[in-house]
Scaffold this active site. Structure first.
Site, mmCIF file in Angstrom:
data_model
loop_
_atom_site.group_PDB
_atom_site.id
_atom_site.type_symbol
_atom_site.label_atom_id
_atom_site.label_comp_id
_atom_site.label_asym_id
_atom_site.label_seq_id
_atom_site.Cartn_x
_atom_site.Cartn_y
_atom_site.Cartn_z
ATOM 1 N N GLY A 172 -29.397 -26.117 4.399
ATOM 2 C CA GLY A 172 -29.642 -25.618 3.355
ATOM 3 C C GLY A 172 -30.848 -26.102 2.871
ATOM 4 O O GLY A 172 -31.275 -26.290 3.226
ATOM 5 N N GLU A 173 -30.474 -25.964 2.002
ATOM 6 C CA GLU A 173 -32.008 -26.112 0.825
ATOM 7 C C GLU A 173 -32.284 -26.546 -0.697
ATOM 8 O O GLU A 173 -31.456 -26.301 -1.030
ATOM 9 C CB GLU A 173 -33.234 -25.756 1.102
ATOM 10 C CG GLU A 173 -34.795 -25.609 1.395
ATOM 11 C CD GLU A 173 -35.960 -25.232 1.007
ATOM 12 O OE1 GLU A 173 -37.563 -25.074 0.869
ATOM 13 O OE2 GLU A 173 -35.994 -23.481 2.082
ATOM 14 N N GLY A 174 -32.478 -27.465 -0.342
ATOM 15 C CA GLY A 174 -32.642 -28.422 -2.197
ATOM 16 C C GLY A 174 -34.141 -28.383 -3.245
ATOM 17 O O GLY A 174 -34.945 -28.416 -2.746
ATOM 18 N N LYS A 178 -35.160 -29.749 3.485
ATOM 19 C CA LYS A 178 -33.995 -29.025 3.848
ATOM 20 C C LYS A 178 -32.529 -30.074 4.623
ATOM 21 O O LYS A 178 -33.676 -31.114 4.745
ATOM 22 C CB LYS A 178 -34.720 -28.597 4.517
ATOM 23 C CG LYS A 178 -35.147 -27.006 4.578
ATOM 24 C CD LYS A 178 -36.656 -26.591 5.630
ATOM 25 C CE LYS A 178 -37.634 -25.319 4.784
ATOM 26 N NZ LYS A 178 -38.495 -25.179 6.116
ATOM 27 N N VAL A 179 -32.089 -29.352 5.025
ATOM 28 C CA VAL A 179 -30.504 -30.037 5.497
ATOM 29 C C VAL A 179 -30.937 -28.661 7.133
ATOM 30 O O VAL A 179 -30.382 -27.876 7.572
ATOM 31 C CB VAL A 179 -29.270 -30.282 4.524
ATOM 32 C CG1 VAL A 179 -28.534 -30.522 5.550
ATOM 33 C CG2 VAL A 179 -29.463 -30.962 3.590
ATOM 34 N N LYS A 194 -31.347 -34.357 7.422
ATOM 35 C CA LYS A 194 -31.938 -33.798 5.844
ATOM 36 C C LYS A 194 -33.504 -34.392 5.939
ATOM 37 O O LYS A 194 -33.899 -35.452 6.302
ATOM 38 C CB LYS A 194 -31.251 -35.339 4.933
ATOM 39 C CG LYS A 194 -31.928 -34.853 3.325
ATOM 40 C CD LYS A 194 -31.827 -33.630 2.788
ATOM 41 C CE LYS A 194 -33.097 -33.561 2.024
ATOM 42 N NZ LYS A 194 -31.877 -34.648 0.056
ATOM 43 N N ASP A 286 -28.723 -36.991 -8.439
ATOM 44 C CA ASP A 286 -29.189 -35.650 -7.589
ATOM 45 C C ASP A 286 -27.597 -35.241 -7.570
ATOM 46 O O ASP A 286 -27.253 -34.417 -6.712
ATOM 47 C CB ASP A 286 -30.121 -35.489 -6.849
ATOM 48 C CG ASP A 286 -29.718 -33.599 -7.030
ATOM 49 O OD1 ASP A 286 -30.041 -33.183 -7.407
ATOM 50 O OD2 ASP A 286 -30.665 -33.302 -5.518
#
Length: 625
Positions: A172-174, A178-179, A194, A286
């Site tokens: 995933g990416e926030g 990225k993770v 992470k 977050d």
């Protein structure tokens, strides 16, 4: 030394390198890789090695440029020739490059002590800037790649971080980076890595907080094994949590049941309370559904624990918030100092999402469905108050209100129709296949049950009673359910209406599935159909010497018409059903499936059993005796 004395092998390597670095793209790619290696807190010999490698690339480019005019082993003489040929190289460039040549020679011809006295991180940075500028003047590097930044320095799949973590896929990416799913070569373990976004990373804070982050211990926070400094940023190496994010869960299946909302909320309160009281307090900053994972045991985890979304500037003011804005507190969006009430706002916004099935509206009063209980609305609105002084003062206070709300939830059992009977069932077939593999054991429980559940004329001839479990959120919902029950009784002679509301319960005999050489078994006791929901009751016994478990995401039911019914994760979560079985344990469990359609034949499958160990692959076929 001439090329002839170096031998054919060396000449071949040089020829390949010369050919490679004729390409501007290859030079750019190599230059970015070298810059990703340029990290602080490394050894003096490490920086000297980088300088030697960078100068080697430059020399190949210069030789390709000068061709027959190239002078072997004369770096400065060749740079001077470039200047004479009209390349925009200044006397100041020549001075810097002479210094770089000296750095290179120190590493090649002197002791480690000499290197330590002269070469450090700052020297390496200045060297890379001068060499990058030279490549740019030779038209082999664009200006924005002289000192590559941001996205260009990010890791990629198949890259090894810190010489130990092989990145396998992006999870995933926030807003903060990225993770990756990765393999930790030293620990022989699958981990999550992470990557902190280069645009927001605060190197000093991460370095200072490293020991604190590594000492976090809470069931709801993935264990952090290491913090690696690489690619000019930091990587948090954490437990890999298998499951589904809260965001994906709600987007796929809609808002959570009321009891599940309280359960998720109290678990999050426990996690946030731990952080707020850990060594002076940590503000998460977050909290949002995409950063919350529901694991295979229906436990909640903060999967994106790491660096704050906001970075301290030199003047002490807060930076710009870069996360998902609708979950951030108003003071975060204004760039003001945060405290625990900022996390409480985000927790309230997360509860809004799982209650209403959509994200809250930024900077606006939230709207709720008519079916949302007033008590739950009050809890969410207090947590999300615009003025932080009006919010909960602590997550303990928040949790107390959630627990009181959960205690007040009532569950009523009402009779839908007295004339609905259990249909005849054909219980003469059972086929079971189990396949076991090593480390993660993959298996299939296949229980085939047959029944006539299509509402035939035989159905109307019996007086057996059935029951339906209804969850009521308030007094109005109770009254509505009672009214529906009364209406159903009045119309029991109408066959179509009866079939719409029927519930079927069937006893199933001798439907046992075995695994691990018969030391583990799953036995179906009964199943019931309530409208579009199917509930299967079973007993699982573990006489094996290791714990095993399975995830509701790996359990499903198939019908004879090719239909497939997945687990009702919300119902499993609300009931707190645990599919973990320790050695010697024997317990009853329920499998709950949604979107059920009538079928004459049903097959229950558990597609994966998770257990550590090494086993030979096995296969079993069991028939009804």
């Amino acid at each position: 030394m001439s090329d002839k004395r170096r031998g054919p092998n060396t000449r071949s390597i040089k020829e390949q390198s010369l050919k490679k670095y004729k390409s501007k793209d290859e030079v750019t790619k190599k230059w970015v890789v070298l810059n990703k290696k340029l990290n602080p807190n490394k050894t003096h010999m490490y920086y000297n090695g980088l300088i030697i490698e960078a100068v080697g690339v430059i020399e190949y480019v210069i030789e390709n440029t000068l061709k027959e005019d190239f002078i072997l082993n004369n770096f400065i003489g060749n740079v001077t020739k470039l200047m004479e040929k009209g390349f925009p190289i200044s006397d100041n460039d020549i001075y810097k490059l002479k210094r770089i040549k000296w750095y290179r020679n120190i590493g090649a011809h002197n002791t480690g002590t000499s290197v330590q006295e002269i070469i450090n991180y700052e020297v390496a940075k200045d060297t890379f800037l001068a060499l990058g500028t030279l490549l740019n003047k030779l038209d082999m590097l664009e200006t924005d790649n002289i000192n590559p930044q941001g996205e260009k320095l990010c890791a990629n799949v198949e890259e090894v971080i810190g010489e130990t973590c092989l990145l396998q896929e992006v999870l995933g990416e926030g807003g903060s980076g990225k993770v990756f799913k990765a393999y930790h070569q030293r620990l022989d373990l699958t981990v999550a890595v992470k990557e902190i976004d280069h645009d927001i990373v605060d190197m000093i804070n991460v370095a200072n907080e490293k020991n604190m982050l590594l000492s976090l211990r809470h069931i709801g926070i993935p264990r952090i094994y290491d913090i690696i400094q690489d690619n000019q940023t930091y990587y948090l190496v954490m437990d890999y949590i298998q499951g589904q994010t809260l965001k994906n869960n709600v987007e796929t299946m809609g808002s959570l049941p009321l009891s599940a909302i309280a359960r998720v909320g109290t678990q999050l309160c426990d996690i946030m309370n731990y952080l707020h009281n850990f060594k002076g307090g940590i503000i998460f900053k977050d909290l949002k559904p995409s950063n919350i994972m529901i694991d295979k045991d229906n436990n909640i985890h903060l999967i994106d624990f790491g660096i704050s979304e906001r970075v301290e500037n030199k003047d002490g003011k807060q930076g710009i918030y870069s996360g998902t804005r609708c979950y951030a507190s108003p003071e975060q969006l204004r760039g003001e100092v945060c405290d625990i009430r900022s996390d409480i706002y985000s927790l309230g916004a997360t509860l809004y999402f799982i209650t209403e099935g959509e994200s809250p509206v930024e900077g606006s009063e939230q709207r709720f469905k008519r079916t949302t209980p007033a008590k739950l609305i009050n809890i969410i609105e207090k947590a999300m108050a615009e003025n932080k002084e009006n919010r909960y003062k602590s997550v303990e206070e928040f949790k107390r209100d959630l627990e009181e709300y959960q205690r007040n939830l009532t569950h009523t059992t009402e009779t839908i129709d007295k004339n609905v009977i259990k249909p005849k069932a054909n219980k003469n077939k059972l086929i079971l296949t189990i396949a076991a593999a090593s480390v993660i054991i993959l298996s299939v429980f296949g229980v085939i049950m047959t029944s006539n559940s299509r509402g035939s004329k035989d159905t109307a001839s019996s007086g057996n009673k059935t029951q339906q479990v209804v969850t009521a959120s308030d007094a109005d919902e109770k009254n509505n359910n009672k009214s529906k029950s009364a209406d159903a009784e009045k119309t029991s002679t109408d066959e179509n209406k009866v079939n719409d509301k029927k519930e079927v319960t069937e006893e199933v005999k001798e439907t046992t599935a075995e695994a691990f050489n018969g030391k583990a078994s799953l036995k179906i006791k009964s199943y019931e159909v309530d409208r579009n929901r199917l509930v299967v009751k079973a007993v699982v016994e573990n006489n094996y010497d290791k714990e095993f478990n399975f995830s509701p995401y790996d359990i499903y039911m198939t019908g004879d018409n090719g239909s497939k019914f997945s687990s009702d994760i919300h119902a499993v979560l609300a009931k707190g059903i645990d599919y973990k079985f320790v050695p010697g344990e024997k317990k009853e469990v329920e499998f709950i499936f949604k979107d059920y359609k009538q079928s004459d034949q049903l097959t229950l499958k558990v597609s994966k059993i998770f257990c550590f160990g090494n086993f030979d692959e096995e296969s079993f076929t069991v028939k009804l005796k």
